[in-house]
Design an enzyme around this catalytic site. Structure first.
Site, PDB file in Angstrom:
ATOM      1  N   HIS A 135       0.691  -1.229  -0.395  1.00 50.10           N
ATOM      2  CA  HIS A 135      -0.318   0.054   0.142  1.00 50.10           C
ATOM      3  C   HIS A 135       0.560   1.488  -0.059  1.00 50.10           C
ATOM      4  O   HIS A 135       0.321   1.770   0.368  1.00 50.10           O
ATOM      5  CB  HIS A 135      -0.441  -0.241   1.003  1.00 50.10           C
ATOM      6  CG  HIS A 135      -0.534  -0.032   2.558  1.00 50.10           C
ATOM      7  ND1 HIS A 135      -0.597  -1.054   3.273  1.00 50.10           N
ATOM      8  CD2 HIS A 135       0.950   0.514   3.332  1.00 50.10           C
ATOM      9  CE1 HIS A 135       0.198  -0.840   4.122  1.00 50.10           C
ATOM     10  NE2 HIS A 135       0.981   0.211   4.434  1.00 50.10           N
TER      11      HIS A 135
ATOM     12  N   HIS B 257      -0.984   5.027   9.257  1.00 49.99           N
ATOM     13  CA  HIS B 257       0.178   5.224   9.706  1.00 49.99           C
ATOM     14  C   HIS B 257       0.193   7.182  10.196  1.00 49.99           C
ATOM     15  O   HIS B 257       1.040   7.769  10.161  1.00 49.99           O
ATOM     16  CB  HIS B 257       0.617   5.170   8.018  1.00 49.99           C
ATOM     17  CG  HIS B 257       0.976   4.830   7.761  1.00 49.99           C
ATOM     18  ND1 HIS B 257      -0.444   3.937   7.425  1.00 49.99           N
ATOM     19  CD2 HIS B 257       1.724   3.587   7.470  1.00 49.99           C
ATOM     20  CE1 HIS B 257       0.305   2.382   6.426  1.00 49.99           C
ATOM     21  NE2 HIS B 257       1.391   2.526   6.610  1.00 49.99           N
TER      22      HIS B 257
ATOM     23  N   HIS C 114      10.494  -3.814   3.589  1.00 41.30           N
ATOM     24  CA  HIS C 114      10.952  -3.021   3.546  1.00 41.30           C
ATOM     25  C   HIS C 114      11.703  -1.953   5.303  1.00 41.30           C
ATOM     26  O   HIS C 114      10.293  -2.603   5.907  1.00 41.30           O
ATOM     27  CB  HIS C 114      10.072  -1.914   3.070  1.00 41.30           C
ATOM     28  CG  HIS C 114       8.439  -1.617   3.598  1.00 41.30           C
ATOM     29  ND1 HIS C 114       7.740  -2.763   3.956  1.00 41.30           N
ATOM     30  CD2 HIS C 114       8.269  -0.630   3.657  1.00 41.30           C
ATOM     31  CE1 HIS C 114       6.272  -2.022   4.138  1.00 41.30           C
ATOM     32  NE2 HIS C 114       6.194  -0.468   4.136  1.00 41.30           N
TER      33      HIS C 114
ATOM     34  N   GLU D 275       4.186  -4.938   8.493  1.00 42.69           N
ATOM     35  CA  GLU D 275       2.616  -5.028   7.955  1.00 42.69           C
ATOM     36  C   GLU D 275       2.365  -6.439   7.550  1.00 42.69           C
ATOM     37  O   GLU D 275       1.211  -6.469   6.607  1.00 42.69           O
ATOM     38  CB  GLU D 275       2.852  -4.214   6.524  1.00 42.69           C
ATOM     39  CG  GLU D 275       2.899  -2.288   7.015  1.00 42.69           C
ATOM     40  CD  GLU D 275       3.548  -1.764   6.614  1.00 42.69           C
ATOM     41  OE1 GLU D 275       3.623  -0.223   6.390  1.00 42.69           O
ATOM     42  OE2 GLU D 275       2.996  -2.122   5.355  1.00 42.69           O
TER      43      GLU D 275
END
Lengths: 129, 287
Positions: free
Chosen positions: B12, B59, B193, B240
């Protein structure tokens, strides 16, 4: 080992992952003011107020001296040391037109071009794997 | 009875939203990622879901550190996107399904998940970008949404094992819903990431492939290590994957992998998209 020493040795101290900040309760408490300031940047009005007078904005959120110095220096690793969390710091970076690759380059001491190339090279490692 | 059709799993990355805003889907940098949605578009056109249950992480749009729920379930009639601070265009609102949300909440608490319930909840790029990818073109969203946010910001994070159990409990609740909704489950974020620290830019294809290979047939294999172990394997934000793990749990025992795409890099991320179709349960087959 007294009880206080074991309290001070928080989860981050128990588990160190090289080059990887673990944003735990210690960091969240230490960084609260800095992160609160960055969270406020969801509002365009607040971003404008910060840009109009950065020092006054630090006062409004009671940033620590360490946090103020890190922000004045635009030094992301120092902001993280001062308890900053990258999700909130990204909103500060956005004010300066910086994206996560710019921020990644700064933290790794690379040029943005070299940082981008490192990520592109990771794709080739995929082919070799 | 309600039917769980399958699950869409996708990265995303906010920059994807930027690329959509600039119409860059077919640029050489972006097309290897966007093309991974062609089979998903075809499947959605046939499956015709009317509800999406979305496991994602906020976030810093809706939740701040003043109150940080481990698991938060939306129970609103509608959900709004808003300015996240770095320039993504704000997207149109999402219709909720409050009755189904409360049914899920009842089921989760019955199964001893001590969740937070939210009658007002902003949804950030982690929900919005996957919707834009699945239903491009800017028309009305064709599904109502039940957002379920998992804390991936402030450690201690919930264990991968607990996230899978949460997803399984959500699936159980969905299957006991008396409506005739056709449900698609989303797991968003990942794969490997890292945005912060001197290891920023870290990508781990070996671990990503392990996750993609096991997600369908053996999701418990993704839960044998701790959340901090996943941070080490997949990067600070690679955690995530717990959203994928929870979403997989909601799909039931048996799934069929219909599509998979893995592309490095999108921004700082090893980007991935998967589509898993749920196999009907014995009860559903008998119905």
């Amino acid at each position: 080992m007294g009880a206080i020493e074991s309290i001070e040795a928080g989860p981050a101290a128990r588990r160190a992952i090289p080059g990887t900040p673990v944003f735990d309760g210690d960091a969240a408490a230490r960084g609260y003011a800095l992160n609160a300031m960055c969270y406020s940047f969801n509002s365009a009005e607040n971003r404008a107020a910060y840009q109009a007078d950065e020092e006054a904005y630090f006062d409004r959120f009671n940033l620590t001296q360490e946090q103020r110095e890190a922000v004045r220096a635009r030094d992301v690793l120092k902001m993280i040391e001062a308890g900053g969390n990258i999700y909130y710091l990204a909103k500060l970076a956005g004010i300066y037109g910086l994206n996560v690759q710019d921020v990644g380059a700064q933290q790794t001491g690379m040029s943005v071009e070299a940082f981008r190339q490192m990520l592109l090279d990771a794709a080739h490692q995929q082919e070799e794997a | 009875m309600a039917q769980i059709l399958g699950g869409v799993f996708t990265s995303h990355v906010p920059a994807i939203g930027g690329a959509i805003a600039r119409g860059q889907e077919q640029d050489p940098y972006w097309s290897p990622f966007f093309d991974g949605f062609k089979p998903i578009h075809r499947w959605l056109a046939t499956a015709k879901p009317d509800v999406a249950v979305v496991f994602y992480n906020d976030h810093g749009l809706n939740f701040f550190l003043d109150k940080m729920p481990t698991f938060a379930v939306g129970a609103a009639e509608s959900y709004h996107n808003a300015d996240e601070g770095w320039g993504l265009p704000v997207q149109k609102a999402f219709k909720g399904d409050a009755a189904l949300s409360w049914h899920i909440i009842e089921g989760l608490v019955e199964d001893e998940f001590d969740i937070t319930t939210c009658q007002s909840m902003l949804v950030d790029h982690a929900l919005v970008v996957p919707f834009q990818l699945c239903w491009p073109g800017g028309g009305a969203w064709p599904v109502r949404v039940v957002p379920i946010a998992i804390n991936t910001v402030q450690h201690p994070l919930p264990s991968p094992k607990r996230c899978l159990a949460l997803g399984r409990a959500v699936g159980k609740a969905l299957r006991s819903w008396q409506g005739d909704e056709r449900i698609v489950v989303f797991g968003t974020g990942g794969l490997s990431h890292q945005l912060d620290g001197s290891r920023a830019g870290f990508i781990n294809q070996r671990y990503d492939r392990f996750c993609m290979d096991n997600l369908g047939p053996a999701p418990d294999a993704l839960t044998t290590i701790s959340a901090l172990d996943i941070v080490e394997e997949a990067g600070s934000q690679g955690i995530e994957i717990v959203n994928w793990i929870a979403a997989r749990g909601a799909l039931g025992e048996d799934v069929t992998e219909l599509s998979r795409n893995y592309h490095i890099p999108i921004s700082n991320t090893a980007a991935a998209t998967m589509l898993l179709a749920s196999e009907p349960t014995a009860l559903e087959k008998a119905a």
